[in-house]
Design a protein around this motif. Structure first.
Motif, PDB file in Angstrom:
ATOM      1  N   UNK A 119      32.146  60.083  73.818  1.00 54.96           N
ATOM      2  CA  UNK A 119      32.207  59.619  75.201  1.00 54.96           C
ATOM      3  C   UNK A 119      33.364  60.299  75.912  1.00 54.96           C
ATOM      4  N   UNK A 120      33.499  60.061  77.205  1.00 54.54           N
ATOM      5  CA  UNK A 120      34.471  60.782  78.014  1.00 54.54           C
ATOM      6  C   UNK A 120      35.893  60.596  77.508  1.00 54.54           C
ATOM      7  N   UNK A 121      36.242  59.374  77.123  1.00 53.79           N
ATOM      8  CA  UNK A 121      37.613  59.108  76.693  1.00 53.79           C
ATOM      9  C   UNK A 121      37.994  59.952  75.487  1.00 53.79           C
ATOM     10  N   UNK A 153      26.206  62.992  73.373  1.00 55.33           N
ATOM     11  CA  UNK A 153      27.158  62.563  74.399  1.00 55.33           C
ATOM     12  C   UNK A 153      26.613  61.343  75.137  1.00 55.33           C
ATOM     13  N   UNK A 154      27.482  60.351  75.288  1.00 57.70           N
ATOM     14  CA  UNK A 154      27.069  59.081  75.890  1.00 57.70           C
ATOM     15  C   UNK A 154      27.241  59.051  77.397  1.00 57.70           C
ATOM     16  N   UNK A 155      27.835  60.083  77.982  1.00 58.55           N
ATOM     17  CA  UNK A 155      27.987  60.144  79.432  1.00 58.55           C
ATOM     18  C   UNK A 155      28.063  61.607  79.855  1.00 58.55           C
ATOM     19  N   UNK A 156      27.900  61.841  81.160  1.00 62.09           N
ATOM     20  CA  UNK A 156      27.842  63.196  81.679  1.00 62.09           C
ATOM     21  C   UNK A 156      29.125  63.984  81.504  1.00 62.09           C
ATOM     22  N   UNK A 157      30.285  63.342  81.669  1.00 63.03           N
ATOM     23  CA  UNK A 157      31.565  64.026  81.528  1.00 63.03           C
ATOM     24  C   UNK A 157      31.764  64.515  80.091  1.00 63.03           C
ATOM     25  N   UNK A 160      29.577  67.536  79.599  1.00 63.40           N
ATOM     26  CA  UNK A 160      30.126  68.718  80.268  1.00 63.40           C
ATOM     27  C   UNK A 160      31.230  69.357  79.431  1.00 63.40           C
ATOM     28  N   UNK A 161      32.138  68.524  78.915  1.00 60.35           N
ATOM     29  CA  UNK A 161      33.239  69.064  78.110  1.00 60.35           C
ATOM     30  C   UNK A 161      32.729  69.585  76.774  1.00 60.35           C
ATOM     31  N   UNK A 162      31.808  68.862  76.161  1.00 55.03           N
ATOM     32  CA  UNK A 162      31.251  69.290  74.887  1.00 55.03           C
ATOM     33  C   UNK A 162      30.596  70.664  75.011  1.00 55.03           C
ATOM     34  N   UNK A 177      25.123  50.313  80.044  1.00 53.02           N
ATOM     35  CA  UNK A 177      26.567  50.170  80.018  1.00 53.02           C
ATOM     36  C   UNK A 177      27.203  51.513  80.274  1.00 53.02           C
ATOM     37  N   UNK A 178      28.347  51.505  80.966  1.00 47.97           N
ATOM     38  CA  UNK A 178      29.125  52.717  81.146  1.00 47.97           C
ATOM     39  C   UNK A 178      29.955  52.927  79.880  1.00 47.97           C
ATOM     40  N   UNK A 179      29.619  53.969  79.104  1.00 50.58           N
ATOM     41  CA  UNK A 179      30.298  54.218  77.847  1.00 50.58           C
ATOM     42  C   UNK A 179      31.396  55.274  77.974  1.00 50.58           C
ATOM     43  N   UNK A 180      31.782  55.639  79.188  1.00 55.22           N
ATOM     44  CA  UNK A 180      32.691  56.763  79.358  1.00 55.22           C
ATOM     45  C   UNK A 180      34.129  56.434  78.979  1.00 55.22           C
ATOM     46  N   UNK A 181      34.599  55.230  79.242  1.00 56.34           N
ATOM     47  CA  UNK A 181      35.995  54.896  78.988  1.00 56.34           C
ATOM     48  C   UNK A 181      36.248  54.437  77.576  1.00 56.34           C
ATOM     49  N   UNK A 182      37.531  54.296  77.239  1.00 55.15           N
ATOM     50  CA  UNK A 182      37.892  53.785  75.923  1.00 55.15           C
ATOM     51  C   UNK A 182      37.489  52.317  75.816  1.00 55.15           C
TER      52      UNK A 182
END
Length: 363
Positions: A119-121, A153-157, A160-162, A177-182
């Motif tokens: 995820x993003x975090x 990847x669980x979110x777009x950010x 993108x980084x991956x 659910x938003x899975x981007x944060x910790x």
């Protein structure tokens, strides 16, 4: 418990039988059972939270002592040069590559795929994903394994980084659910993400791959799992399990087991996957399924709950028994520092003392 938050080039699979024909048959049956529309659901049935990694492997190897001076990877054949990541990103932008295609691209001749979620975090620069990739690059016999890692990847950010760092990235879209944060350990969102692990199959990216772990797999287990605490018997389900590193062979027994495990979450809505596993592992239905379970010695698959006693043998180190991304990052950096020092030595290390855990021991 963790206090943290081909195939034959036709079909991606979880693992299979010992012969190529039965392997192909197993994969065909699996895809026939689930159907194309079910691939994403089963993916979630087999992957996990925040960057987990599951080893999906065809042929396991018996336990054997590694010769530090003459290590060989299961996937030792030289790999063709990878296309530039910029080209991969451009191609990905043009069309959405299916998960099946990614599995085909990543699988080995022996039907091996390593799946991790992100995820993003955990994908931020200088975060856990960078350490995860670095461990493959500096590990013994692990460089050739990196091209077989699939990152869900669980979110777009995160995607993108991956895509900037790794060729085999897949974005699984979800609106629940938003899975981007910790996600803090045992919070509602953390539990939802942990059950993504069982809906998908995986192993954590807060694990450093220091050696090729495949020679340490048991030859006769359908389901093999790492431990927070290992009490000496790989057949004993009373070992304190940890889903951070899991090997699963694709067959009717393992599929039925995962279905039962995932369904059992409804009976224990306040618990995450490891705790539910501990509730169901002795149930009669598990015996009826006939699944063969094995549990890994922490000498080879160590972690912060119980560090490996021998750096000459350790394959992976997991930042378990640790709450908080910052603490995990700090202590996993210490692990890699210890590993680099070990690699610089010209003689066998008699006594192993790890610098980590340090921050993870703080309240």
């Amino acid at each position: 418990t963790d206090k943290k938050p081909k195939t034959n080039k036709k079909k991606g699979n979880i693992s299979s039988s010992s012969s190529s024909s039965s392997s192909s048959s197993s994969r065909s049956k699996l895809l026939d059972m689930i159907g194309q529309k079910e691939v994403t659901r089963i993916l979630i049935l087999f992957l996990g939270l925040t960057a987990s990694c599951l080893v999906l492997y065809k042929t396991a190897y018996p336990l054997q002592r590694l010769n530090v001076n003459n290590l060989s990877s299961l996937v030792a054949s030289p790999s063709p040069p990878l296309p530039k990541l910029s080209e991969i990103s451009q191609e990905t932008a043009k069309r959405k590559i299916s998960f099946k295609e990614i599995l085909e691209n990543a699988s080995t001749k022996n039907n091996t795929v390593i799946i991790t979620t992100l995820n993003q975090a955990w994908a931020e620069p200088n975060s856990l994903f960078d350490l995860f990739l670095e461990s493959f690059r500096i590990g013994q016999g692990t460089q050739q394994l990196l091209k077989h890692v699939v990152v869900v990847c669980l979110d777009g950010k995160a995607f993108e980084r991956c895509s900037q760092l790794h060729p085999n990235c897949y974005h699984i879209e979800t609106t629940e659910t938003d899975f981007s944060g910790e996600k803090v350990y045992n919070t509602p969102d953390y539990l939802k993400m942990m059950w993504r692990r069982i809906e998908l199959l995986t192993q954590d990216a807060d694990i450093m791959w220091l050696r090729d772990p495949f020679p340490r797999l048991y030859p006769d287990g359908d389901f093999q799992m790492a431990c927070d605490r290992f009490f000496g018997n790989p057949f004993d389900s009373d070992n304190w399990v940890n889903g951070g590193f899991t090997y699963v062979r694709s067959n009717n027994r393992s599929i039925e087991f995962y279905k039962f495990w995932h369904k059992s979450r409804l009976d224990y809505p306040e618990l995450h996957d490891q705790d539910v596993f501990n509730r169901i592992k002795h149930m009669p239905y598990i015996t009826e399924i006939g699944i063969q379970m094995r549990f890994f010695d922490t000498v080879y698959f160590g972690g912060f709950c119980q560090t490996s006693r021998d750096i000459n043998l350790v394959c992976t180190m997991h930042a378990n028994c640790c709450i908080g991304l910052e603490k995990k990052l700090h202590d996993l950096n210490l692990v890699l520092d210890d590993w680099r020092k070990y690699l610089s030595l010209s003689e066998h290390v008699q006594n192993t003392t790890w610098s980590a855990p340090m921050k993870c021991l703080e309240d």
